[in-house]
Design an enzyme around this catalytic site. Structure first.
Site, PDB file in Angstrom:
ATOM      1  N   GLU A   1      32.276   3.077  50.728  1.00  0.00           N
ATOM      2  CA  GLU A   1      33.351   2.315  50.095  1.00  0.00           C
ATOM      3  C   GLU A   1      33.609   2.812  48.680  1.00  0.00           C
ATOM      4  OE1 GLU A   1      36.365   0.246  49.937  1.00  0.00           O
ATOM      5  OE2 GLU A   1      35.133  -0.467  51.607  1.00  0.00           O
TER       6      GLU A   1
ATOM      7  N   ASP B   1      37.149   4.634  47.473  1.00  0.00           N
ATOM      8  CA  ASP B   1      37.915   3.908  46.461  1.00  0.00           C
ATOM      9  C   ASP B   1      38.191   4.777  45.238  1.00  0.00           C
ATOM     10  OD1 ASP B   1      37.866   1.697  48.059  1.00  0.00           O
ATOM     11  OD2 ASP B   1      36.350   0.605  46.915  1.00  0.00           O
TER      12      ASP B   1
ATOM     13  N   SER C   1      40.971  -0.798  52.675  1.00  0.00           N
ATOM     14  CA  SER C   1      40.179  -0.298  51.549  1.00  0.00           C
ATOM     15  C   SER C   1      40.880   0.865  50.856  1.00  0.00           C
ATOM     16  CB  SER C   1      38.805   0.167  52.032  1.00  0.00           C
ATOM     17  OG  SER C   1      37.949  -0.916  52.223  1.00  0.00           O
TER      18      SER C   1
END
Length: 607
Positions: free
Chosen positions: A298, A302, A521
């Site tokens: 993640e 990101d 995401s």
């Protein structure tokens, strides 16, 4: 007259503490599935409880934000200072004195833990907590936790604190790690080449070129995103304007993978371009092994889809060190994040977060009953307090951006392994995306046409009423639903998402490998990058940043490409599962649509 004996005096003193009238503050019937009680927590174990004190004037702050964020207002974009926000959020003297008096009279010392003064903590033995708050703290275990957590199924307030304390945390809220990212990666079509060691630079130029962006299955690279949305590659010039990416359980992005990503996908940007690591929270926290891999993935995606698009805007990564077992995981992480941000004298202009559980994960709430009108008494107090903290942040001119979730209408993730979940007509809602003071971003895929992904989260909040800025847009969509629509949801709730960008098929670098996957995401940092880039132009022209986006977004829906195809049944549930459909105008899959940079930039300078 009989003189009081020592026993009489002791009994009287005990009664002063234990016989004080109590009012039930939070309660639940049982612990969630998977949690097993190990019995009463030892009396001598120490608890640190956080108390949210009632703010002085939240309705006044809402009214002020409405004025300063609405195009056409005489106060438009006159964002408040740190001290101006504090004047609304801080508790009144009566509340502060009531809590101090309660604490000191029971031999406790309160500690202020927020710059606005509305959060304080007490450290006390379990036995004292049980007595003062009418609780029954027990130790609970869960298969995913490395150690038990201490919780109670009911917590009460002494009469003198009623109306002064809004939240006691953590008490009745349960979670495992609580850090479920908005996307999940599985060995399926959403993953490519993970088992093969890739060589830097081996990718053929045609694979990343903007000329190969069409089609639903083509990887959506930064070049494709620049082409699709018109995102400029001209370097930013204003160092005072920054973008912040949040991450949890001490994880931070891998700088080597970021460098590789920039070499492969943004060769015009120096490959040593990186982010500033900022840390807050509890020291010495290590993520549980089960969470570490997902959290690292993640963080990597990101930061890559932030730095890979903003071209020169300073980027920070906020690593929040919150234990998943001791302090209720994501719930506490949100609090730590927002207290950190509110304490900054020069906060980032945009903050993006790609995490979010469901509204009910913080405690039982008004979602347990059918709703016809809103009664804030039934909103779980933690949800309400956290949402109000976003109100305070946006009033300072911070754009708070959240991913809308990857379970379609079924919350963070759809789960066909749970019997009946895909067939259920009861739609779940993702929080904080459902908070009216954040901008929620859904996911699209493909070009010509761009359509909503099946996994994009969206729907209507069971906790928060519909804000003024989206009443007409949401009502228009609801009028188009058939009378026999099978889904169960709250027609009066805050509608989300507000916008959408690509989140169907994207590449990023993880441990030197190219991973091909999707989810909202990606969507949140992509949209946040668009906003941060526009802010750079505004600051250069001596104008205020965009700040709270939503009223401006709905007033400029023509600056977005309307997405009219898609069905958000979830990635793993069958396509015919009950869900919403995309439609003309706003819809609960893609909001008002995907951004057109030049139109948004023009709108930013004119209204």
């Amino acid at each position: 007259m009989l003189l009081p004996t020592f026993a009489n005096i002791l009994a009287l003193l005990i009664c002063v503490v234990s016989c004080t009238p109590l009012a039930v503050h939070e309660t639940r019937r049982s612990a969630p599935a998977g949690f097993t009680s190990l019995g009463a927590a030892p009396d001598s174990n120490m608890l640190t409880l956080k108390f949210a004190l009632a703010s002085k004037n939240i309705p006044g702050l809402e009214n002020k934000l409405s004025s300063i964020s609405s195009p056409g207002s005489s106060e438009f974009r006159q964002w408040l200072s740190k001290d101006e926000v504090k004047a609304f959020v801080q508790p009144c003297n009566e509340t502060v004195n009531a809590f101090k008096s309660f604490a000191f009279s029971n031999g406790l010392t309160p500690t202020s833990i927020s710059s606005n003064g509305d959060w304080v903590s007490l450290t006390l033995p379990v036995a004292t907590a049980n007595k003062l708050f009418g609780a029954d703290f027990q130790d609970f275990e869960h298969a995913s936790l490395t150690q038990p957590i201490t919780r109670t199924l009911s917590i009460s307030l002494p009469a003198e604190l009623v109306g002064h304390v809004e939240v006691i945390h953590p008490t009745t809220s349960f979670s495992t790690s609580g850090f479920a990212a908005s996307r999940q990666i599985s060995p399926s079509s959403r993953r490519r080449n993970l088992e093969e060691k890739r060589l830097i630079g081996e990718r053929a130029e045609s694979e990343t070129g903007a000329e190969d962006c069409d089609g639903l299955d083509i990887p959506m690279t930064p070049a494709c995103l620049q082409k699709l949305y018109g995102i400029p590659t001209t370097p930013a010039t204003q160092q005072s304007n920054s973008l912040m990416v949040t991450g949890y359980l001490s994880i931070s992005p891998n700088r080597t993978d970021l460098s590789t990503f920039l070499k492969d996908y943004r060769s015009d940007v120096p490959s040593n371009t990186t982010y500033e690591l900022v840390q807050t929270g509890t020291e010495g926290v290590e993520p549980p092994p089960a969470d570490a891999a997902v959290l690292q993935l993640e963080a990597d995606l990101d930061i890559q889809y932030s730095l890979g698009l903003v071209t020169g805007v300073p980027v920070q990564f906020l690593s929040v060190k919150t234990p998943s077992t001791e302090l209720d995981g994501f719930a506490t992480a949100l609090l730590e994040t927002n207290m950190f941000l509110e304490g900054l004298d020069n906060p980032p202009s945009v903050v993006t977060t790609s995490y979010g559980p469901t509204e009910t994960d913080f405690g039982e709430s008004m979602t347990r009953r059918a709703l016809t009108t809103f009664d804030t008494h039934y909103i779980h107090p933690y949800n309400r307090k956290i949402c109000n903290s976003y109100l305070a942040l946006t009033a300072r001119g911070i754009s708070v951006v959240y991913s809308a979730g990857d379970g379609g209408v079924r919350g963070s993730h759809d789960n066909p392994s749970v019997p009946g979940s895909c067939e259920s007509n009861d739609f779940l809602v993702v929080f904080p995306a459902s908070c009216p003071w954040v901008t929620a971003v859904g996911a699209t895929q493909g070009i010509h046409p761009e359509i909503a992904t099946n996994l994009t989260g969206g729907g209507f909040s069971n906790l928060f009423p519909r804000p003024w800025y989206q009443i007409d847009a949401a009502e228009s969509y609801l009028k188009g639903l058939s009378a026999d629509f099978p889904g169960h949801f709250n027609r009066s709730g805050r509608a989300y998402p507000d916008v959408a960008v690509q989140g169907g098929n994207l590449d990023f670098i993880y441990q030197g490998h190219t991973v091909h996957t999707g989810g909202t995401s990606f969507s949140s940092p992509i949209f946040a990058s668009v906003i941060a880039t526009i802010n750079d132009r505004l600051v250069a022209a001596g104008k205020p940043v965009l700040g709270f986006l939503n009223p401006w977004i709905y007033a400029n829906a023509d600056a977005f490409t309307d997405i009219t195809e898609g069905h958000n049944s979830g990635h793993d549930c069958p396509a015919d599962s009950p869900a919403f459909d995309a439609a003309k105008g706003w819809d609960p899959l893609t909001g008002v649509g995907s951004p057109v940079f030049d139109k948004l930039l023009a709108a930013a300078f004119t209204n």
